[in-house]
Design an enzyme around this catalytic site. Structure first.
Site, PDB file in Angstrom:
ATOM      1  N   THR A 180      69.003  66.127 100.407  1.00 16.33           N
ATOM      2  CA  THR A 180      69.821  66.569  99.272  1.00 16.33           C
ATOM      3  C   THR A 180      69.289  67.825  98.592  1.00 16.33           C
ATOM      4  O   THR A 180      68.070  68.045  98.516  1.00 16.33           O
ATOM      5  CB  THR A 180      69.890  65.447  98.221  1.00 16.33           C
ATOM      6  OG1 THR A 180      70.359  65.984  96.981  1.00 16.33           O
ATOM      7  CG2 THR A 180      68.543  64.803  97.959  1.00 16.33           C
ATOM      8  N   GLU A 191      69.125  68.076  95.577  1.00 13.86           N
ATOM      9  CA  GLU A 191      68.327  67.630  94.421  1.00 13.86           C
ATOM     10  C   GLU A 191      66.839  67.877  94.672  1.00 13.86           C
ATOM     11  O   GLU A 191      66.050  67.946  93.730  1.00 13.86           O
ATOM     12  CB  GLU A 191      68.541  66.135  94.181  1.00 13.86           C
ATOM     13  CG  GLU A 191      69.606  65.789  93.179  1.00 13.86           C
ATOM     14  CD  GLU A 191      69.240  66.104  91.735  1.00 13.86           C
ATOM     15  OE1 GLU A 191      68.202  65.648  91.260  1.00 13.86           O
ATOM     16  OE2 GLU A 191      70.018  66.819  91.086  1.00 13.86           O
ATOM     17  N   TYR A 219      65.062  60.164  91.847  1.00 12.19           N
ATOM     18  CA  TYR A 219      65.900  60.242  93.059  1.00 12.19           C
ATOM     19  C   TYR A 219      65.414  61.388  93.955  1.00 12.19           C
ATOM     20  O   TYR A 219      65.212  61.214  95.163  1.00 12.19           O
ATOM     21  CB  TYR A 219      67.363  60.446  92.643  1.00 12.19           C
ATOM     22  CG  TYR A 219      68.298  60.831  93.770  1.00 12.19           C
ATOM     23  CD1 TYR A 219      68.805  59.874  94.642  1.00 12.19           C
ATOM     24  CD2 TYR A 219      68.693  62.166  93.959  1.00 12.19           C
ATOM     25  CE1 TYR A 219      69.675  60.228  95.674  1.00 12.19           C
ATOM     26  CE2 TYR A 219      69.553  62.530  94.976  1.00 12.19           C
ATOM     27  CZ  TYR A 219      70.041  61.560  95.842  1.00 12.19           C
ATOM     28  OH  TYR A 219      70.894  61.919  96.855  1.00 12.19           O
ATOM     29  N   LYS A 234      63.835  61.114  97.726  1.00  7.91           N
ATOM     30  CA  LYS A 234      64.499  61.792  98.845  1.00  7.91           C
ATOM     31  C   LYS A 234      63.559  62.780  99.540  1.00  7.91           C
ATOM     32  O   LYS A 234      63.673  63.038 100.739  1.00  7.91           O
ATOM     33  CB  LYS A 234      65.752  62.513  98.342  1.00  7.91           C
ATOM     34  CG  LYS A 234      66.934  61.584  98.107  1.00  7.91           C
ATOM     35  CD  LYS A 234      67.558  61.156  99.439  1.00  7.91           C
ATOM     36  CE  LYS A 234      68.845  60.407  99.261  1.00  7.91           C
ATOM     37  NZ  LYS A 234      69.479  60.044 100.542  1.00  7.91           N
TER      38      LYS A 234
HETATM   39  P1  NAP Z   1      77.408  56.656  97.968  1.00 10.54           P
HETATM   40  O1  NAP Z   1      78.887  56.766  97.941  1.00 10.54           O
HETATM   41  O2  NAP Z   1      76.680  56.277  96.724  1.00 10.54           O
HETATM   42  O3  NAP Z   1      77.044  55.572  99.111  1.00 10.54           O
HETATM   43  C1  NAP Z   1      75.768  54.998  99.195  1.00 10.54           C
HETATM   44  C2  NAP Z   1      75.793  53.925 100.260  1.00 10.54           C
HETATM   45  O4  NAP Z   1      74.470  53.350 100.359  1.00 10.54           O
HETATM   46  C3  NAP Z   1      76.747  52.747  99.984  1.00 10.54           C
HETATM   47  O5  NAP Z   1      77.347  52.351 101.188  1.00 10.54           O
HETATM   48  C4  NAP Z   1      75.794  51.645  99.508  1.00 10.54           C
HETATM   49  O6  NAP Z   1      76.276  50.339  99.736  1.00 10.54           O
HETATM   50  C5  NAP Z   1      74.597  51.935 100.404  1.00 10.54           C
HETATM   51  N1  NAP Z   1      73.375  51.288  99.946  1.00 10.54           N
HETATM   52  C6  NAP Z   1      72.830  51.306  98.699  1.00 10.54           C
HETATM   53  N2  NAP Z   1      71.693  50.572  98.672  1.00 10.54           N
HETATM   54  C7  NAP Z   1      71.524  50.065  99.927  1.00 10.54           C
HETATM   55  C8  NAP Z   1      70.555  49.222 100.521  1.00 10.54           C
HETATM   56  N3  NAP Z   1      69.512  48.749  99.821  1.00 10.54           N
HETATM   57  N4  NAP Z   1      70.685  48.911 101.832  1.00 10.54           N
HETATM   58  C9  NAP Z   1      71.742  49.363 102.560  1.00 10.54           C
HETATM   59  N5  NAP Z   1      72.696  50.180 102.044  1.00 10.54           N
HETATM   60  C10 NAP Z   1      72.588  50.516 100.739  1.00 10.54           C
HETATM   61  O7  NAP Z   1      76.739  57.998  98.493  1.00 10.54           O
HETATM   62  P2  NAP Z   1      77.404  59.245  99.281  1.00 10.54           P
HETATM   63  O8  NAP Z   1      77.921  60.204  98.277  1.00 10.54           O
HETATM   64  O9  NAP Z   1      78.253  58.718 100.357  1.00 10.54           O
HETATM   65  O10 NAP Z   1      76.108  59.914  99.901  1.00 10.54           O
HETATM   66  C11 NAP Z   1      75.625  59.528 101.181  1.00 10.54           C
HETATM   67  C12 NAP Z   1      74.164  59.908 101.304  1.00 10.54           C
HETATM   68  O11 NAP Z   1      74.022  61.312 101.165  1.00 10.54           O
HETATM   69  C13 NAP Z   1      73.254  59.291 100.251  1.00 10.54           C
HETATM   70  O12 NAP Z   1      72.013  59.041 100.875  1.00 10.54           O
HETATM   71  C14 NAP Z   1      73.101  60.374  99.216  1.00 10.54           C
HETATM   72  O13 NAP Z   1      71.889  60.233  98.511  1.00 10.54           O
HETATM   73  C15 NAP Z   1      73.113  61.597 100.092  1.00 10.54           C
HETATM   74  N6  NAP Z   1      73.640  62.830  99.501  1.00 10.54           N
HETATM   75  C16 NAP Z   1      74.847  62.831  98.889  1.00 10.54           C
HETATM   76  C17 NAP Z   1      75.352  64.005  98.385  1.00 10.54           C
HETATM   77  C18 NAP Z   1      76.694  64.061  97.703  1.00 10.54           C
HETATM   78  O14 NAP Z   1      76.957  65.033  96.994  1.00 10.54           O
HETATM   79  N7  NAP Z   1      77.567  63.086  97.922  1.00 10.54           N
HETATM   80  C19 NAP Z   1      74.603  65.193  98.508  1.00 10.54           C
HETATM   81  C20 NAP Z   1      73.392  65.148  99.165  1.00 10.54           C
HETATM   82  C21 NAP Z   1      72.921  63.968  99.678  1.00 10.54           C
HETATM   83  P3  NAP Z   1      77.246  49.590  98.662  1.00 10.54           P
HETATM   84  O15 NAP Z   1      78.602  50.191  98.879  1.00 10.54           O
HETATM   85  O16 NAP Z   1      77.163  48.180  99.071  1.00 10.54           O
HETATM   86  O17 NAP Z   1      76.674  49.891  97.307  1.00 10.54           O
HETATM   87  N1  GDD Z   2      77.571  62.035  86.311  1.00 12.56           N
HETATM   88  C1  GDD Z   2      77.738  62.801  85.234  1.00 12.56           C
HETATM   89  N2  GDD Z   2      78.398  62.302  84.149  1.00 12.56           N
HETATM   90  N3  GDD Z   2      77.248  64.059  85.263  1.00 12.56           N
HETATM   91  C2  GDD Z   2      77.451  64.839  84.173  1.00 12.56           C
HETATM   92  C3  GDD Z   2      78.134  64.382  83.050  1.00 12.56           C
HETATM   93  C4  GDD Z   2      78.624  63.050  83.013  1.00 12.56           C
HETATM   94  O1  GDD Z   2      79.212  62.581  82.065  1.00 12.56           O
HETATM   95  N4  GDD Z   2      78.183  65.407  82.143  1.00 12.56           N
HETATM   96  C5  GDD Z   2      77.561  66.442  82.683  1.00 12.56           C
HETATM   97  N5  GDD Z   2      77.104  66.110  83.928  1.00 12.56           N
HETATM   98  C6  GDD Z   2      76.320  66.971  84.810  1.00 12.56           C
HETATM   99  C7  GDD Z   2      74.998  66.344  85.254  1.00 12.56           C
HETATM  100  O2  GDD Z   2      74.033  66.442  84.207  1.00 12.56           O
HETATM  101  C8  GDD Z   2      74.689  67.221  86.459  1.00 12.56           C
HETATM  102  O3  GDD Z   2      74.077  68.416  86.042  1.00 12.56           O
HETATM  103  C9  GDD Z   2      76.080  67.555  87.021  1.00 12.56           C
HETATM  104  O4  GDD Z   2      77.023  67.194  86.002  1.00 12.56           O
HETATM  105  C10 GDD Z   2      76.430  66.816  88.310  1.00 12.56           C
HETATM  106  O5  GDD Z   2      76.180  65.433  88.118  1.00 12.56           O
HETATM  107  P1  GDD Z   2      76.611  64.338  89.226  1.00 12.56           P
HETATM  108  O6  GDD Z   2      78.041  64.520  89.569  1.00 12.56           O
HETATM  109  O7  GDD Z   2      76.161  63.019  88.724  1.00 12.56           O
HETATM  110  O8  GDD Z   2      75.813  64.790  90.530  1.00 12.56           O
HETATM  111  P2  GDD Z   2      74.292  65.233  90.762  1.00 12.56           P
HETATM  112  O9  GDD Z   2      74.286  66.717  91.002  1.00 12.56           O
HETATM  113  O10 GDD Z   2      73.395  64.716  89.719  1.00 12.56           O
HETATM  114  O11 GDD Z   2      73.939  64.456  92.100  1.00 12.56           O
HETATM  115  C11 GDD Z   2      74.851  64.446  93.207  1.00 12.56           C
HETATM  116  O12 GDD Z   2      74.577  65.513  94.063  1.00 12.56           O
HETATM  117  C12 GDD Z   2      73.295  65.472  94.706  1.00 12.56           C
HETATM  118  C13 GDD Z   2      73.188  66.724  95.571  1.00 12.56           C
HETATM  119  O13 GDD Z   2      72.807  67.815  94.782  1.00 12.56           O
HETATM  120  C14 GDD Z   2      74.711  63.086  93.900  1.00 12.56           C
HETATM  121  O14 GDD Z   2      75.729  62.961  94.854  1.00 12.56           O
HETATM  122  C15 GDD Z   2      73.379  62.969  94.608  1.00 12.56           C
HETATM  123  O15 GDD Z   2      73.343  61.770  95.378  1.00 12.56           O
HETATM  124  C16 GDD Z   2      73.218  64.185  95.533  1.00 12.56           C
HETATM  125  O16 GDD Z   2      71.995  64.119  96.215  1.00 12.56           O
END
Ligand code: NAP
Ligand code: GDD
Length: 324
Positions: free
Chosen positions: A128, A130, A152, A156
């Site tokens: 990520t 992050e 987090y 990661k």
């Molecule tokens: P998500 O929607 O939060 O999905 C997370 C998944 O992990 C869910 O299926 C959840 O299962 C499963 N999980 C949680 N705890 C577990 C455990 N102990 N054992 C097995 N499975 C478990 O996340 P996403 O947005 O699809 O992201 C996928 C991956 O990419 C994550 O690793 C995230 O950190 C990473 N990532 C995401 C982003 C982004 O912007 N979306 C960016 C960079 C990296 P349940 O449904 O049962 O809770």
């Molecule tokens: N969630 C949330 N809720 N975020 C807020 C809010 C609020 O009410 N108000 C402002 N924000 C700001 C957060 O402080 C952050 O700077 C930004 O919006 C994005 O927040 P999120 O959407 O929660 O995502 P993230 O950037 O913290 O994390 C996501 O992206 C990562 C990759 O950069 C997640 O998907 C992580 O799992 C992923 O790794």
């Protein structure tokens, strides 16, 4: 013997797991997914994509090494995608140990399971942006030093380096995709884009008046999850494993993202947006901006969906859900 390719996905019930399952099924794979037992319905995303009955679910948990080994053995997977995680940054300050166990040690469990059960399998780690946290370069690429700002991000980073280390130590085909924020109509409601698009739809329909947010000056490089899962697959098709940044190369404030969502339904955030201290984080990642140059050059990958298209797609999906 069957020529069907088999893949195992942890986090199959999550946003990316659902889109990746859909992509792999379209390519003719047999898709196996880890189902971590929960009391509530976690299959809604697979259902929305119409693939609930096509993914073969295997009981397991990332914190349980034996279940990971069994899943790799029974699925006979030649591609293993580790997408499972406690992925909400905000929660990681409330549950830092769980986050470390699932996101850090959990990834190590999957790497160990691959090493024990099928070391030839190609492995993908969901890393990520992050990890860049307090950014050390204006535009972040594979060579930019890391500086995580949340439990987090720290967890990661362990998983990322474990992936690199297993590649170097055991010659495993282990790749780390450093993905910047990616969203979709299947995004969890706690993340800011979906929180905004759901609220905008509710406000438009007269079901809600206010939208309470934290730091709206934060900037993110947002793309569409459906585009990003293609990059994951491409990484595992390469002759050698490597690490790749996957991003759009554009960054936008939360404030401007809100404007896109409200404008789409003919409203203005000025009439509804309330800043609430509760949503500020103990340490913030102020800005993220990725350089996808290597993914473009080596994988032939490019994002296809603009932020405007993404946010309007999400608002429309939330309007449809709420009026159904
Ligand atoms: P998500 O929607 O939060 O999905 C997370 C998944 O992990 C869910 O299926 C959840 O299962 C499963 N999980 C949680 N705890 C577990 C455990 N102990 N054992 C097995 N499975 C478990 O996340 P996403 O947005 O699809 O992201 C996928 C991956 O990419 C994550 O690793 C995230 O950190 C990473 N990532 C995401 C982003 C982004 O912007 N979306 C960016 C960079 C990296 P349940 O449904 O049962 O809770
Ligand atoms: N969630 C949330 N809720 N975020 C807020 C809010 C609020 O009410 N108000 C402002 N924000 C700001 C957060 O402080 C952050 O700077 C930004 O919006 C994005 O927040 P999120 O959407 O929660 O995502 P993230 O950037 O913290 O994390 C996501 O992206 C990562 C990759 O950069 C997640 O998907 C992580 O799992 C992923 O790794």
């Amino acid at each position: 013997m069957s020529n069907t390719r088999s893949a195992l996905i942890t986090g199959v019930t999550g946003q990316d797991g659902a889109y990746l399952s859909q992509l792999l099924l379209e390519k003719g794979y047999e898709v196996h997914g880890i189902l971590a037992r929960r009391s509530s319905d976690t299959l809604w995303r697979l259902r929305e994509l119409g693939i609930e009955n096509e993914v073969r679910l295997v009981d397991g948990d990332l914190t349980d090494l034996s279940s990971m080994i069994r899943a790799i053995e029974t699925s006979k997977a030649t591609e293993v995608y580790n997408l499972g995680a406690q992925s909400f940054v905000g929660t990681s300050w409330q549950q830092p140990l769980l986050t470390a166990q699932v996101d850090g040690v959990g990834a190590l469990n999957v790497l160990e399971a691959v090493r024990i059960a099928n070391p030839e399998a190609h492995f993908y780690q969901a890393s990520t942006s992050e990890m860049f946290g307090l950014i050390q370069a204006e535009m972040q690429d594979e060579k930019t030093p890391f500086y995580p700002r949340s439990p987090y991000g720290v967890a990661k980073l362990m998983a990322h380096w474990a992936t690199v280390n297993y590649r170097e130590s055991f010659k495993m085909h282990a790749s780390s995709g450093i993905l910047f924020n990616h969203e979709s109509p299947l995004r969890g409601i706690e993340f800011v884009t979906r929180k905004v698009t759901d609220a905008v739809a509710r406000i438009k329909l007269g079901q809600q008046r206010e939208l309470r947010l934290g730091n709206i000056d934060a900037k993110r490089d947002w793309g569409f999850a459906g585009d990003y899962v293609e990059a994951m697959w491409l990484m595992l098709q390469q002759p050698t494993a490597d690490d790749y940044v996957v991003a759009t190369g554009l960054t936008t404030t939360v404030r401007d993202m809100c404007h896109i969502a409200f404008r789409h339904v003919g409203l203005s955030p000025d009439d509804h947006l309330v800043i609430d201290e509760k949503f500020f984080r103990p340490a913030e990642v102020d800005v993220l901006l990725g350089n996808p140059g290597k993914a473009k050059a080596k994988l032939g990958w490019s994002p296809k969906t603009s932020l405007e298209q993404l946010i309007t797609m999400m608002v429309d999906a939330d309007m449809r859900r709420l009026t159904k």
